[in-house]
Design an enzyme around this catalytic site. Structure first.
Site, short mmCIF file in Angstrom:
data_model
loop_
_atom_site.label_atom_id
_atom_site.label_comp_id
_atom_site.label_asym_id
_atom_site.label_seq_id
_atom_site.Cartn_x
_atom_site.Cartn_y
_atom_site.Cartn_z
CG HIS A 1 9.51 13.67 76.43
ND1 HIS A 1 10.54 13.92 75.56
CD2 HIS A 1 10.08 13.15 77.55
CE1 HIS A 1 11.69 13.56 76.12
NE2 HIS A 1 11.44 13.09 77.33
CD GLU B 1 14.07 13.38 79.93
OE1 GLU B 1 13.39 12.72 79.12
OE2 GLU B 1 14.56 12.89 80.96
CG ASN C 1 13.68 14.04 84.99
OD1 ASN C 1 13.32 15.20 84.79
ND2 ASN C 1 14.03 13.22 84.02
CD GLU D 1 10.92 7.99 82.64
OE1 GLU D 1 10.83 6.76 82.45
OE2 GLU D 1 11.28 8.79 81.76
CG ASP E 1 10.99 15.64 72.72
OD1 ASP E 1 9.94 15.50 73.37
OD2 ASP E 1 11.83 14.72 72.59
O1 9MR Z 1 16.45 9.60 74.21
C1 9MR Z 1 16.76 8.39 74.86
C2 9MR Z 1 16.87 7.29 73.83
O2 9MR Z 1 18.00 7.49 73.01
C3 9MR Z 1 16.96 5.95 74.53
O3 9MR Z 1 16.94 4.91 73.58
C4 9MR Z 1 15.81 5.81 75.49
C5 9MR Z 1 15.87 4.49 76.21
O4 9MR Z 1 14.93 4.36 77.20
O5 9MR Z 1 15.86 6.86 76.44
C6 9MR Z 1 15.66 8.09 75.85
O6 9MR Z 1 15.65 9.12 76.81
C7 9MR Z 1 14.61 9.06 77.80
C8 9MR Z 1 15.17 9.68 79.05
O7 9MR Z 1 16.35 9.03 79.43
C9 9MR Z 1 14.16 9.61 80.17
N1 9MR Z 1 12.91 10.21 79.80
C10 9MR Z 1 12.36 9.77 78.53
C11 9MR Z 1 13.37 9.89 77.43
C12 9MR Z 1 12.75 9.51 76.10
O8 9MR Z 1 12.38 8.17 76.09
#
Ligand code: 9MR
Length: 550
Positions: A234, A263, A198, A157, A265
Site C-alpha cells: 500500500h 495488495e 502477510n 499483520e 495500490d
Molecule cells: O480493502 C479492505 C476494506 O474493504 C475493508 O473495509 C478493510 C477492513 O479492515 O480491509 C481492507 O483490506 C485490508 C486487507 O484485508 C489487509 N491489509 C490492508 C487492507 C486495506 O486496509
C-alpha cells in the site's frame, strides 16, 4: 525460386519473428497474457457486490487478471460470524468466478486482529486456540480439493509498525505461539496450498521487514510450514518509492520462501493530474519490475482495480485514485505501466525516448480530430512502446488517448471547443519523454448547425500578467445567434484584471464570458471579438485554456 532457398528464407523469417521484440499489435493484449508469458501472476482483489452486479467490473476482472483475492469475502467476519456457523456464499462466488475464468485464488485471510467477530475476541486461551484451529480447518478444508485455491494468508499483520509483535487479542491471549499453530493447522487442512504470512510497510528494508525476516527464518528452522511471504504494497506517491524493494524480496527469497506482492495500490493526494499519474505509473512499473527480477516472486496482486471501489478514500481523507482504472473503467497511465512492464520492458532502462515532434491536426470534426507528429526514438534498450496524448488544461492535464504509432484519431471530443494538445513518447520500461510543443485546434459545432467556436490569442505577456486579445467568437451554424457564452479555464493562482466587449464572471477556475449588449447577434459565419487581462504570480507562466462556445 529454388525450393531450398525458399526454405532458408522461411526459416530466417521465423527466426526474425521469434527474436524481434513484440510488434505494436502483440504488445497490446491483456495483462494476464503477458504475465503468463513471464511465468508470473497478475491479480486483483475483488469485491462480491460489483462482481455480481456490474458487467464492466466482471469483464475486466475476467479478462485482465489470472489471479484473484477476495477483498473481504473470505475474512472471519464473513465466513464464521457466529461460532461454528459458517457462511461461504461470498467466498464461493469468488472461487466459482475464478474457476470459470481459469484464475488462481489466494485465500485472504485466516487469522487477523481485524474483521474478526467479538465472540472470538472474548474467548479464553484454550477455547480461542481451538476456535482458531477449527476455523482454519473448516475454511481451508472447504477448498482443499479445489484446483483454483492455491494459497492462503494464514496470519496477517502480526507486527506493529516498529517491528514488535502486535499486541492483538491473539497475542495477548495466546502469546506468539498462535502463529506457528495457525500454520500447522493450515497445513493439516491442505497439504498442497502455499501458506503465507502477510504484512504492510515491509516492502523496503526497515525494522519491521527485518523483524518479519527474523520471524520467518526462525519459524522455518523450527519446521513450521511457512512457504511464502506477502508484501502488501500500500504505497503513496507523497512518501517515496521503497527503492530497495527488489533487494528486500531477494533476501527473503534466500530463506527459501516464495514472495509475492499481495495488495498493491499507489494513492495520491486528490485531485489527480497528469504529473501525479505519471509518478504513480512509475511506482506500479517499479513494483512489477522488482517482482519480474526476482525468480521467487510469484506475482503481483493489485488491491482492487478500479478507483470506483477502493478502500483508500474511506481511510485516508483527501487521498485516492490509487488503482489502474478510473471510476468509469478507463485505463490509467498506471495500467499502461503494468502492461508495458509485463510485456517485456527492460528492467534496467531508465532513459526516456526523445521528445516527439509538434503534432499537426487535420480532419477536425465536431467530436474528433486526427494528429500526426514526428516519431521519437528510444536508446535505453526497452524500445519505443507508443505515445500518450494529453490535453493541456493548466493544472490538471488529462490524457486523451494512446497510440502505438506516430498518429492518432482522437474521438469523444466536445463540439465547438478549443483543444491544446501535446504528445509524450513512452518506452517499454514505461519511461516518458518530455512534452512535445502544443497543437491547437477547435472542434466544429455539433450536428444541427447551431454552434459557435471561440479561439483566444495571447497578445502580450509579462512576468506577472498577460492580455488575451482577441478572443474570436464565430457563428459556425446555419442560423443567426442572438447571444453567446464562452467558457475557459483560469490556471490556479491567477485572477482576472479586466475585460472588454464581454461580461466575465469567475467560479472556481472556470471563467464564463457573455456577450456585451452590442455583440450578441451573429449571422451565420459572422463573428465578433472580446478581450481580457489576467494577473498571475511571478514565475507562473501558464495561460488560460480550454475555450468552449455555446
Ligand atoms: O480493502 C479492505 C476494506 O474493504 C475493508 O473495509 C478493510 C477492513 O479492515 O480491509 C481492507 O483490506 C485490508 C486487507 O484485508 C489487509 N491489509 C490492508 C487492507 C486495506 O486496509
Amino acid at each position: 525460386m529454388h525450393s531450398s532457398l525458399v526454405r532458408i528464407l522461411t526459416l530466417v523469417g521465423m527466426l526474425a519473428a521469434f527474436l524481434l521484440p513484440a510488434t505494436a499489435a502483440e504488445a497490446s493484449g491483456p495483462l494476464r497474457t503477458h504475465a503468463e508469458a513471464r511465468g508470473k501472476f497478475i491479480g486483483a482483489a475483488l469485491a462480491t457486490s460489483p462482481l455480481a452486479n456490474e458487467t464492466s467490473y466482471r469483464n475486466i476482472a475476467a479478462t485482465e487478471f489470472n489471479q484473484i483475492t477476495a477483498e473481504n469475502a473470505m475474512k472471519w467476519d464473513a465466513t464464521e460470524p457466529s461460532q461454528n456457523q459458517f457462511n461461504f456464499s461470498g467466498a464461493d462466488a469468488i472461487v466459482n468466478f475464478a474457476t470459470q475464468n481459469n484464475q488462481q485464488v489466494h485465500g485472504h485471510t485466516l487469522v487477523w486482529h481485524s474483521q474478526t467477530p467479538g465472540w472470538v475476541q472474548g474467548l479464553g486461551a484454550t477455547a480461542m486456540r481451538s476456535a482458531m484451529q477449527n476455523h482454519i480447518s473448516q475454511v481451508v478444508g472447504r477448498y482443499a480439493s479445489n484446483a483454483a485455491v492455491v494459497s492462503w494468508d494464514v496470519v496477517n499483520e502480526v507486527f506493529d509498525d516498529n517491528g514488535n509483535m502486535r499486541t492483538s487479542f491473539w497475542y495477548n491471549t495466546l502469546g506468539q505461539s498462535y502463529i506457528a499453530d495457525a500454520f500447522r493447522a493450515a497445513r493439516a487442512a491442505d497439504s498442497n496450498a502455499r501458506l503465507c504470512i502477510n504484512d504492510y510497510n515491509v516492502e523496503g528494508i526497515n525494522a519491521k521487514s527485518t523483524a518479519m525476516y527474523n520471524l520467518v527464518s526462525s519459524l522455518r528452522q523450527q519446521g513450521v510450514p511457512v512457504d511464502c511471504v506477502g508484501f502488501q504494497g500500500h504505497l503513496a506517491i507523497q512518501y517515496g518509492f521503497p527503492s530497495d524493494l527488489q533487494q528486500n524480496l531477494q533476501r527473503f527469497a534466500a530463506l527459501g520462501v516464495q514472495v509475492r506482492i499481495t495488495e498493491l495500490d499507489v494513492r495520491m493526494q486528490m485531485p489527480r493530474d497528469a504529473t501525479k499519474d505519471a509518478t504513480q505509473a512509475t511506482y506500479y512499473r517499479n513494483v512489477v519490475n522488482a517482482c519480474l527480477a526476482v525468480s521467487a516472486c510469484a506475482g503481483v496482486t493489485i488491491w482492487g482495480f478500479t478507483d470506483k471501489y477502493s478502500w483508500v478514500p474511506d481511510t485516508f481523507s483527501g487521498q485516492g485514485a490509487a488503482l489502474i482504472y478510473n471510476e468509469s473503467y478507463q485505463q490509467k497511465p498506471s495500467y499502461t505501466a503494468v502492461h508495458d512492464a509485463l510485456a517485456g520492458g527492460s528492467t534496467t532502462d531508465t532513459t526516456p525516448p526523445t521528445t516527439p515532434g509538434t503534432p499537426a491536426s487535420s480532419g477536425v470534426t465536431s467530436n474528433s480530430a486526427a494528429l500526426t507528429w514526428t516519431a521519437s526514438t528510444d536508446s535505453g534498450g526497452s524500445g519505443l512502446a507508443g505515445y500518450n496524448v494529453y490535453r493541456e488544461q493548466g493544472t490538471t492535464d488529462t490524457q486523451l488517448g494512446q497510440s502505438t504509432t506516430n498518429s492518432i484519431t482522437l474521438t469523444g471530443l466536445s463540439p465547438s471547443t478549443q483543444y491544446q494538445v501535446y504528445v509524450r513518447a513512452r518506452d517499454g520500461a514505461g519511461n516518458l519523454s518530455g512534452n512535445s510543443a502544443l497543437a491547437t485546434f477547435t472542434t466544429t459545432s455539433g450536428p444541427g448547425g447551431g454552434g459557435c467556436t471561440a479561439v483566444g490569442t495571447v497578445q502580450n505577456q509579462w512576468n506577472n500578467g498577460y492580455v488575451v486579445q482577441p478572443v474570436t467568437v464565430t457563428n459556425t451554424g446555419t442560423a443567426a445567434i442572438t447571444g453567446w457564452t464562452v467558457t475557459f479555464t483560469l490556471p490556479a493562482g491567477q485572477t482576472l484584471a479586466g475585460s472588454w466587449n464581454a461580461a466575465l464572471t469567475v467560479s472556481g477556475q472556470t471563467v464564463t464570458a457573455r456577450n456585451a449588449g452590442h455583440n450578441g447577434n451573429l449571422a451565420p459565419n459572422g463573428g465578433t471579438t472580446f478581450g481580457f487581462q489576467v494577473s498571475r504570480p511571478s514565475g507562473n507562466t501558464q495561460t488560460v485554456s480550454g475555450y468552449t462556445c455555446a
